[in-house]
Design a protein around this motif. Structure first.
Motif, short mmCIF file in Angstrom:
data_model
loop_
_atom_site.label_atom_id
_atom_site.label_comp_id
_atom_site.label_asym_id
_atom_site.label_seq_id
_atom_site.Cartn_x
_atom_site.Cartn_y
_atom_site.Cartn_z
N PRO A 383 46.51 13.89 77.64
CA PRO A 383 45.18 14.04 77.02
C PRO A 383 45.28 14.31 75.53
O PRO A 383 46.37 14.56 75.00
CB PRO A 383 44.61 15.26 77.76
CG PRO A 383 45.81 16.06 78.15
CD PRO A 383 46.89 15.05 78.44
N PRO A 384 44.16 14.27 74.83
CA PRO A 384 44.18 14.63 73.40
C PRO A 384 44.74 16.03 73.19
O PRO A 384 44.65 16.91 74.07
CB PRO A 384 42.70 14.55 73.01
CG PRO A 384 42.11 13.55 73.96
CD PRO A 384 42.83 13.78 75.25
N LEU A 385 45.30 16.26 72.02
CA LEU A 385 46.00 17.51 71.73
C LEU A 385 45.05 18.68 71.50
O LEU A 385 45.52 19.81 71.31
CB LEU A 385 46.89 17.33 70.50
CG LEU A 385 47.86 16.15 70.54
CD1 LEU A 385 48.80 16.22 69.34
CD2 LEU A 385 48.64 16.09 71.83
N ILE A 386 43.76 18.45 71.54
CA ILE A 386 42.78 19.52 71.37
C ILE A 386 42.38 20.12 72.71
O ILE A 386 41.49 20.98 72.76
CB ILE A 386 41.53 19.01 70.62
CG1 ILE A 386 40.87 17.86 71.39
CG2 ILE A 386 41.90 18.57 69.20
CD1 ILE A 386 39.54 17.43 70.81
N LEU A 387 42.99 19.71 73.79
CA LEU A 387 42.68 20.21 75.12
C LEU A 387 42.76 21.73 75.15
O LEU A 387 43.73 22.33 74.68
CB LEU A 387 43.65 19.62 76.14
CG LEU A 387 43.35 19.88 77.62
CD1 LEU A 387 42.21 18.99 78.08
CD2 LEU A 387 44.60 19.62 78.47
N THR A 388 41.74 22.37 75.71
CA THR A 388 41.74 23.83 75.84
C THR A 388 42.32 24.24 77.19
O THR A 388 42.47 23.41 78.10
CB THR A 388 40.32 24.39 75.72
OG1 THR A 388 39.55 23.95 76.85
CG2 THR A 388 39.65 23.93 74.44
N ARG A 389 42.61 25.53 77.33
CA ARG A 389 43.13 26.03 78.61
C ARG A 389 42.10 25.86 79.72
O ARG A 389 42.45 25.48 80.84
CB ARG A 389 43.55 27.49 78.47
CG ARG A 389 44.31 28.01 79.70
CD ARG A 389 44.67 29.48 79.55
NE ARG A 389 45.32 29.98 80.73
CZ ARG A 389 46.62 30.18 80.85
NH1 ARG A 389 47.43 29.89 79.84
NH2 ARG A 389 47.14 30.66 81.98
#
Length: 413
Positions: A383-389
């Motif tokens: 996924p994009p690197l901005i994925l949150t926990r």
């Protein structure tokens, strides 16, 4: 525009694509119309978490506002000059990219495949001019399982029969050795070897990570034999593995580094060949070029994409969330044979009796995640690197629900 030719809610996107488009892709049957961050929406309004990110081209997330702003602003000023003239975005782009990657020279191109072809040309010429290798005899060592693009030169040294079949004859000058085997690589080096071209992690092969110490051993061999180390970081680079470049995990530096995809954040085709002066320094005017390579629009977009990566610490987030996501994938069990990866470049390999990864990707789509199958039994999760926990946990809950459920029907829509 007359209503008769306006696309409507019921427009048959899939039917028209299948009827009028060449069948060189086999996409999942979802028609996307909008993206924001880690999410994309289809034409029917359904939302999905994008777990492919345009094969790592959308590391910064879909339609990142800062990159979009740069694109819009530059598109209203100047888009293309060709390299016949200079433009005011090129020098700042070179300076910022070199400083960030510790490179000496940049050769701007458009696509990853073009960057690979450029490296092949430059390294061969370097071998003839600086090493005194007989003209036409230069050799480059590659690895089995590689994916460096789909041009005729590149597929000529692919070990994938689907990539090669029916497209020959192929150019000579390449030797393939097993990925991860430094001894085999050393045995393949000859007096005519000019370069070693490898991916730090083989993405299309199923996110295959070489054994510890392999890349430092390759670096040492290249130094000892006077051979150029070319690292294809088009997929692994720009934060994907938890570092800006994947080579940083092993504490090495390539002689030539190839970047692309996320270099524009998914807004525009941008790639680059980075090197020391020894390699790219052999090229003279007229020996290589590109009409669109280094155009002001591309440079402005790439500058913004790089700033976003660094200032928003996307590599660091990829390392943290990737470790959490990988731990969760490893705990699923069921049809999962192995979960592996680094940063947010992950893969789930299924047992052969699971019936192939494609059917599971279709089931994940119905659960709200878009993943990609590769090499039969492997699901890529990038996924994009901005994925949150929280988003990672949302994805894990659905992946576990699908993979622990009944084997899906391959024909299910």
């Amino acid at each position: 525009m007359p209503d008769s030719i306006m696309p409507s809610f019921r427009y048959d996107h899939i039917g028209v694509e299948e009827r009028l488009g060449a069948h060189n892709y086999h996409p999942l049957d979802v028609v996307l119309t909008r993206g924001e961050g880690v999410w994309v929406w289809d034409v029917e309004g359904n939302r999905y978490l994008d777990c492919l990110a345009g094969y790592s081209a959308v590391n910064q997330g879909h339609c990142h506002p800062r990159i979009r702003e740069a694109l819009v602003a530059q598109s209203g000023r100047l888009t293309l000059t060709s390299r016949a003239f200079r433009n005011d975005q090129l020098a700042p782009y070179f300076e910022e990219l070199c400083a960030l990657t510790r490179s000496h020279l940049v050769l701007p191109m458009n696509t990853g495949a073009e960057a690979v072809e450029t490296a092949i040309k430059a390294v061969r010429k370097w071998g003839y001019e600086r090493r005194g290798i007989p003209e036409g005899a230069a050799e480059i060592i590659v690895c089995t399982g590689n994916f460096h693009g789909r041009t005729t030169a590149v597929i000529g040294f692919s070990s994938d029969p689907e990539a090669r079949g029916g497209f020959g004859p192929f150019a000579p000058g390449f030797r393939a050795v097993p990925f991860g085997d430094a001894a085999a690589l050393e045995a393949a080096i000859t007096p005519n070897t000019v370069g070693v071209l490898i991916e730090p992690i083989q993405g299309e092969a199923g996110v295959i990570i070489p054994p510890p110490g392999y890349l430092p051993a390759v670096r040492a061999l290249c130094t000892r034999h006077g051979v150029t180390l070319i690292l294809d970081e088009i997929q692994t680079g720009l934060g994907r593995t938890g570092r800006l470049l994947a080579e940083e995990h092993e504490g090495i530096e390539a002689d030539v580094t190839l970047v692309g995809k996320a270099l524009s954040g998914g807004f525009y085709p941008v790639s680059a060949v980075l090197s020391n002066g020894e390699v790219l320094g052999v090229l003279q005017p007229g020996q290589h070029g590109s009409t669109f390579g280094g155009n002001p629009l591309a440079c402005a977009v790439a500058r913004a994409a790089l700033r976003v990566l660094v200032e928003e610490d996307m590599p660091g987030n990829a390392a943290r969330i990737g470790a959490h996501l990988l731990a969760g994938l490893r705990g699923i069990g069921g049809p999962v044979r192995e979960a592996r990866g680094r940063g947010l470049m992950l893969a789930v390999e299924l047992h052969p009796e699971a019936g192939g990864a494609r059917r599971w990707c279709e089931a994940l789509r119905r659960a709200g995640l878009l993943c990609k199958d590769t090499h039969g039994h492997t699901i890529r999760v990038s996924p994009p690197l901005i994925l949150t926990r929280d988003q990672a946990d949302w994805a894990l809950e659905r992946i576990e629900g699908v993979l622990r459920g009944p084997t899906p029907d391959l024909a299910a829509g």
